[in-house]
Design an enzyme around this catalytic site. Structure first.
Site, PDB file in Angstrom:
ATOM      1  N   LYS A 116      14.240  -4.420   1.230  1.00 43.19           N
ATOM      2  CA  LYS A 116      14.493  -4.383  -0.220  1.00 43.19           C
ATOM      3  C   LYS A 116      15.913  -4.811  -0.588  1.00 43.19           C
ATOM      4  CE  LYS A 116      10.779  -1.648  -1.804  1.00 43.19           C
ATOM      5  NZ  LYS A 116      10.189  -0.813  -2.808  1.00 43.19           N
ATOM      6  N   GLU A 200      19.644   3.187 -10.312  1.00 42.34           N
ATOM      7  CA  GLU A 200      18.849   2.130 -10.925  1.00 42.34           C
ATOM      8  C   GLU A 200      18.535   2.499 -12.358  1.00 42.34           C
ATOM      9  OE1 GLU A 200      15.127   1.140  -8.969  1.00 42.34           O
ATOM     10  OE2 GLU A 200      16.199  -0.224  -7.646  1.00 42.34           O
ATOM     11  N   ARG A 292       1.321 -11.611   1.482  1.00 46.98           N
ATOM     12  CA  ARG A 292      -0.065 -11.618   1.965  1.00 46.98           C
ATOM     13  C   ARG A 292      -0.979 -12.064   0.835  1.00 46.98           C
ATOM     14  NH1 ARG A 292       0.905  -6.129   0.485  1.00 46.98           N
ATOM     15  NH2 ARG A 292      -0.374  -5.669  -1.339  1.00 46.98           N
TER      16      ARG A 292
END
Lengths: 497, 170
Positions: A116, A200, A292
Site C-alpha cells: 500500500k 487519513e 486479477r
C-alpha cells in the site's frame, strides 16, 4: 501461442475461464481437491488432476503441487482466477522461473500493487490522487495534529497493524485527536507489541467506484469504463452495476485517463482493476489496484461487448490490445448480484450443504455464471459465492427489472441465499434513484425492510398456503390409514421418547 | 378445520367440499370457493393449479400439525387445529415437539471451535453456548432461553449439521 491452460481455481470462475478457452480451441487442465470430486469444473476440462485435501492450504494454495501438475500436464500457461494464488507474487515469480506463462501481471508489478505504501507513492508521482493523509507513518501527536489540520477534520487515525475495526479512530478536533492517538497506540501495542500510526482523511457517504483496465506488453493501455460497487456488507461487494449513476462522459474520460496513468506507473501487464473512493463532493481518490480478473467482470463484458478472458489470453500471448480507447463504446446498462450461500438474518452466516434442485434463470439479457447443478453441494471449505447473476438492458430500468425477474426465477433448494435481500434492495426507491454509498444497507435499513417484505409476502400467500395444507392433510390421512407398518414405526418412536 | 398462516392474525376456516375427479377438488377457504387441480404430488413436492394459477409447494416438515411449506419460493408455517389432527399429530411422533423448546439447535453447519457452557450450570437467554466455524467465519450459537444446561451434545473439533442439537436446556 498458448495452447493449453491450467486453471488453478474452482467454482464458477474456473468454469468461466474454461468457457473462453474452449471457444478458442485452447485445451484446459482442471485441478481439484477431495471436496470437489463431483464439481463441474472437473467435468468441463480437457484433463483433470487431483491435488489434495479439501482445505485450501492442502490443495488450491499448494504452489509446488500445482507447479507439478503444470509441468506433467504440459500446460504452457496458468490462469489463477480470483482468490487463492491469483495475487501471490511468489507464485507468479515461480511460474516465470519455470517459463510458464502466468496470465496476469508480473510478480514484480504485483508486489508493487500489493504494498500500500509503495503503491501510494507511485500514484502520487503519477499525479493520481489518493486519500489525503500522512505520506507515511506519523512521528508523534504533534506530527499527527499538524497533518490533521492541513487536510482538515474529520480524520482517521489508523494503526498499520490494525484491521477489522481495531486500531482505528475517527476524530473531529485536536482534543479528540490527542486522546485517540493515545488509545490507538495502546491498542496496537496490546495486540501486536508495537505501534505505527498513519493519518487519513475520513470520507463520508463514499461510493466505491472502480475501473477495468488493460495494459499490454508493448506499453499500450486502455480503460474499459467504470463499475460502481457501493452496495457492500463487511467490505464485501454484493451488487455491482455499470455505468455508475453519478458518472458523466467528461468524468469518465478524466478518471479513465488517471487509470491509464496508474497502470503505467506500476508497470502493469494484463487486466487489472483500479479502485477508487468517490467522496460526496465528487472527488475521486485512488485506493488500490486489484491485480486479477474480478468477480464482477461480466458487467463490463455486457456493456463493452468484449470477452475479457480472451483479452487476457491475447495479452499473455504478447499481442497488442486489438482496439484503441476511442473505439470502445459503452452500450446499455448492466447489473450483477452475487448469489451467496448465507443467511441474511444470522448476520450473513454461511449456509452450506446439498442442493438437490436448482433452477438457473435465463432469457434476453440474462447471464448466470455458476457451479451449481441439481445435486451439487455447497462446501463449507470455500467461498460462499455460488453464482453470479448478471442482467443487461438498454436502459437502467430494463436491466433492473430483468434482474428482479431473474432473481424470482432462481430457485436454489437446500441452502439460504442472499436472493430475498436483493429483491428488497432492487425494489427500493433509494436504489432506483441511485442513492448509493458503501453504508447503503445500514443507511436505508435494508435488513429491516427485508423482514417486512417477507412478512407481507407470507400474508399474500395465505390462500395457496391453506390450499396446500388442505391437500397435504388429505393425502397424509389416507397414507396413515393404509400403512400399518408405518404406524408401527411411529409406535416405536413413541416408546423411545 | 381452522388454519393460521404465519404472520397473519386471522384464523381461517378451510375445507374440501368435493372431490370432483381423481386430481381435482372444490375447496372452501374463508368464505370463498376455489377449484384446485393437482398436477404432481410426491413426498417432497406438490404442484397444483388454483383458480387457474400455478403453484409449487415443497414440504419441509410434514410430520406435525404445524406444517412448514415453501410456497412459490416463500418459506412459511401453517398451523391447523382440529381433533382429528391432534390424533394424527400424536401418532406421528409429534409428542416430541413439546421438547423442541428443550433443544438448542445449530442453525448452520460447521466445526465446533469452542464450547462455552458447562453441563449443570445456568445460562441466560443470549448467552453463548458454543462457537462454530464455517467458511472461515466464526459464529456463536446462543441460548434460546434462560435455564439449566442439562446436556451438551457436541464435542470440540467435531462437525455439526444444520438443525443438529447442540445442547439441552431446561
Amino acid at each position: 501461442m498458448i495452447e493449453k491452460v491450467l486453471v488453478a481455481n474452482r467454482g464458477e470462475i474456473a468454469l468461466r475461464v474454461m468457457k473462453t478457452c474452449k471457444a478458442l480451441g485452447i485445451k484446459t487442465v482442471a485441478v481439484y481437491s477431495d471436496e470437489d470430486r463431483n464439481s463441474l469444473h472437473v467435468k468441463n476440462a480437457t484433463e483433470a488432476f487431483h491435488i489434495g485435501e479439501a482445505a485450501p492450504a492442502k490443495s488450491y494454495l499448494n504452489q509446488e503441487k500445482i507447479l507439478d501438475v503444470i509441468l506433467s500436464s504440459g500446460a504452457d500457461a496458468i490462469h489463477p482466477g480470483y482468490g487463492f494464488l491469483s495475487e501471490n507474487s511468489d507464485f507468479a515469480e515461480l511460474c516465470e522461473k519455470n517459463k510458464i506463462n502466468f496470465i496476469g501481471p508480473s510478480g514484480k508489478s504485483m508486489d508493487l500493487c500489493g504494498d500500500k505504501m509503495r503503491c501510494k507513492a507511485a500514484m502520487l508521482e503519477a499525479k493520481v490522487p489518493t486519500v489525503p493523509g500522512s505520506p507515511g507513518l506519523v512521528k508523534d501527536e504533534d506530527d499527527a495534529e499538524k497533518i490533521a489540520n492541513d487536510i482538515g477534520y474529520p480524520v482517521m487515525l489508523k494503526s498499520v497493524y490494525g484491521g477489522g475495526g481495531r486500531g482505528i479512530r475517527i476524530v473531529t478536533n485536536d482534543k479528540e485527536l490527542r486522546e485517540g492517538f493515545e488509545s490507538v497506540t495502546g491498542e496496537s501495542i496490546a495486540a501486536v507489541g508495537k505501534s505505527a500510526i498513519i493519518v487519513e482523511k475520513f470520507l463520508e457517504k463514499t461510493r466505491h467506484i472502480e475501473y477495468q483496465f488493460a495494459r499490454d506488453t508493448h506499453g499500450n493501455a486502455v480503460h474499459i469504463f467504470e463499475r460502481e460497487c457501493s452496495i457492500q456488507r463487511r467490505n464485501q461487494k454484493l451488487i455491482e452495476q455499470t455505468p455508475s449513476p453519478i458518472m458523466d462522459e467528461e468524468t469518465r474520460a478524466r478518471i479513465g485517463e488517471l487509470v491509464v496513468n496508474a497502470a503505467h506507473a506500476v508497470g502493469y501487464t494484463n487486466l487489472g482493476t483500479a479502485e477508487f473512493l468517490r467522496a460526496d463532493n465528487g472527488e475521486f481518490y485512488f485506493i488500490e489496484i486489484n491485480a486479477r480478473l474480478q468477480v464482477e467482470h461480466p458487467i463490463t463484458e455486457f456493456v463493452s461487448g468484449l470477452d475479457l478472458v480472451k483479452l487476457q489470453l491475447d495479452i499473455a500471448n504478447g499481442e497488442p490490445i486489438p482496439f484503441k480507447q476511442s473505439e470502445l463504446k459503452m452500450n446499455g446498462y448492466a447489473i450483477e448480484c452475487r448469489i451467496n450461500a448465507e443467511d441474511t438474518f444470522l448476520d450473513f452466516a454461511p449456509s452450506t450443504g446439498p442442493v438437490p434442485t436448482v433452477t438457473i434463470p435465463s432469457g434476453p439479457g440474462v447471464r448466470c455464471d455458476t457451479y451449481l447443478y441439481s445435486g451439487a453441494t455447497v462446501s463449507p471449505f470455500y467461498d460462499s459465492l455460488m453464482a453470479k447473476l448478471i442482467t443487461w438492458g438498454q436502459t437502467f430500468d430494463e436491466s433492473r427489472l430483468r434482474m428482479l425477474n431473474a432473481l424470482d426465477d432462481f430457485y436454489i433448494q437446500g441452502v439460504e441465499t442472499s436472493i430475498p435481500l436483493y429483491k428488497t434492495i432492487l425494489n427500493s426507491e433509494e436504489y432506483k434513484n441511485g442513492q448509493l454509498s458503501t453504508d447503503f444497507l445500514k443507511r436505508f435499513e435494508m435488513i429491516e425492510r427485508l423482514e417486512k417484505d417477507l412478512v407481507q409476502d407470507r400474508k399474500d400467500k395465505q390462500i395457496p398456503a391453506i390450499a396446500s395444507a388442505l391437500i397435504h392433510s388429505e393425502f397424509y390421512k389416507s397414507k396413515i390409514q393404509s400403512q400399518n407398518s408405518v404406524n408401527q414405526n411411529w409406535k416405536n418412536k413413541m416408546d423411545n421418547v | 378445520m381452522k388454519y393460521k398462516v404465519q404472520d397473519s392474525d386471522e384464523i381461517v376456516d378451510g375445507e374440501i367440499l368435493e372431490k370432483i375427479s381423481q386430481d381435482e377438488y372444490r375447496i372452501k377457504i374463508k368464505d370463498s370457493e376455489h377449484i384446485l387441480k393437482i398436477l404432481n404430488i410426491n413426498s417432497g413436492v406438490m404442484e397444483f393449479v388454483l383458480d387457474n394459477q400455478f403453484h409449487t409447494v415443497r414440504y419441509l416438515d410434514n410430520q406435525t400439525s404445524e406444517m412448514k411449506f415453501i410456497v412459490d419460493g416463500s418459506e412459511l408455517t401453517v398451523n391447523m387445529n382440529s381433533h382429528l389432527d391432534k390424533i394424527v399429530y400424536q401418532n406421528s411422533g409429534g409428542a416430541e415437539i413439546g421438547s423442541a423448546q428443550l433443544n438448542l439447535c445449530s442453525q448452520i453447519p460447521g466445526r465446533v471451535v469452542s464450547i462455552n457452557a458447562e453441563e449443570g450450570t445456568e445460562v441466560k437467554k443470549g448467552d453463548v453456548v458454543c462457537v462454530l466455524e464455517s467458511m472461515k467465519m466464526q459464529v456463536s450459537v446462543k441460548s434460546h432461553k434462560d435455564g439449566l444446561v442439562k446436556a451438551i451434545k457436541i464435542k470440540e473439533g467435531n462437525s455439526v449439521n444444520k438443525n443438529d442439537i447442540v445442547a439441552e436446556i431446561e
